[in-house]
Design an enzyme around this catalytic site. Structure first.
Site, short mmCIF file in Angstrom:
data_model
loop_
_atom_site.label_atom_id
_atom_site.label_comp_id
_atom_site.label_asym_id
_atom_site.label_seq_id
_atom_site.Cartn_x
_atom_site.Cartn_y
_atom_site.Cartn_z
N HIS A 96 1.11 -1.30 -0.45
CA HIS A 96 -0.24 -0.34 0.10
C HIS A 96 1.11 1.63 -0.21
CE1 HIS A 96 -3.80 2.62 0.49
NE2 HIS A 96 -2.76 2.92 1.19
N SER A 97 0.22 2.12 -1.25
CA SER A 97 1.20 3.34 -0.59
C SER A 97 2.81 3.00 -1.31
CB SER A 97 1.15 4.23 -0.09
OG SER A 97 1.58 5.57 0.21
N MET A 98 3.76 3.87 -0.32
CA MET A 98 5.25 3.35 -0.60
C MET A 98 5.48 2.23 -0.72
SD MET A 98 8.31 4.31 1.73
CE MET A 98 7.87 3.09 2.75
#
Length: 257
Positions: A96-98
């Site tokens: 998730h995300s980074m």
């Protein structure tokens, strides 16, 4: 390469519900400032069916005295070493995300080495690697970093009200933001495995066009699922996100049956 036992936990590898006899593996990559424990509910849901591995980056929780790794390439190198030491099982990466970028970069390294490459990368809450925005959250003062966290609504509200907790978390948060905001990726870099993208329709840091641009980064099959919500849509749609992960784990399992 030395192998890590299927029920082992290490500094990098966290197993909240060890499942040595599972047929598939789900490897979870946390977001910026996040930790392995974010994925404890995922482990509850999928173990013992799957060997759920949550990754713990340096600089947070029990590793908070270790320096953060502030370069995505270096961190992906280390993660590839650790995951490459796991036993061979059909594997799905979930970031998730980074963590989505780290899952992608780690998959590239494992495909090159042949050590446990994933069957699918599930990239959540992040625009495609080759898309660029001029973001400099890591250069802000602490109040500015906290403002970004509030915008994304991904940090436990108890942390915002506890100065000591916030001071402890800030080096990891800032270090991770430095890593992801200085990351660059050439448009032609592609994984060979399948790629599934999950995104929120009101994410202030990822437009639908930026999310769909992930399809340029795979030679395998591509699909995208859009959820109502912002950057942390997955906390509001946990059951639906788990259903998407179930699809990928089932596909990984049947690919070798």
């Amino acid at each position: 390469m030395s192998r890590i036992a299927d029920d082992a936990t290490t500094a990098w590898i966290r197993r909240y519900h060890p499942s040595a006899d599972s047929a598939v593996r789900l490897v979870c990559f946390p977001h910026a400032g996040g930790s392995a424990s974010f994925f404890h509910p995922v482990s509850v849901r999928f173990a013992p069916e799957a060997d759920v591995v949550a990754l713990q980056y340096p600089g947070r929780q029990d590793r908070r005295r270790e320096p953060c790794i502030e370069d995505i390439g270096e961190l992906a190198d280390r993660l590839a070493e650790e995951i490459g030491g796991l036993s061979e099982k059909p594997t799905v990466f979930f970031g998730h995300s980074m963590g989505a970028v780290l899952a992608f970069e780690t998959a590239l390294r494992l495909e090159a080495s042949g050590d446990n490459p994933p069957r699918t990368v599930v990239a959540s809450g992040r625009r495609a690697p080759s898309t660029r925005r001029d973001e400099r959250v890591h250069q802000r003062d602490d109040d500015g970093v906290v403002a970004e966290l509030r915008l994304l609504n991904g940090t436990d509200s108890a942390v915002f009200g506890n100065d000591e907790l916030l001071r402890m978390a800030m080096p990891a948060i800032r270090g991770d933001y430095r890593a992801i905001e200085t990351y660059t990726c050439a448009p032609g870099r592609r994984v060979r495995c399948a790629l599934t993208v999950l995104t929120g329709d009101r994410d202030p840091r990822t437009t639908l066009d930026e999310a769909s641009a992930w399809q340029e980064h795979t030679e395998g099959t591509f699909r995208m699922q859009v959820f109502a919500g912002g950057h942390f849509f997955l906390t509001d749609h946990q059951s639906a996100v788990n259903a998407e992960l179930q699809k990928e784990l089932d596909a990984a399992r049947t690919s070798v049956s």
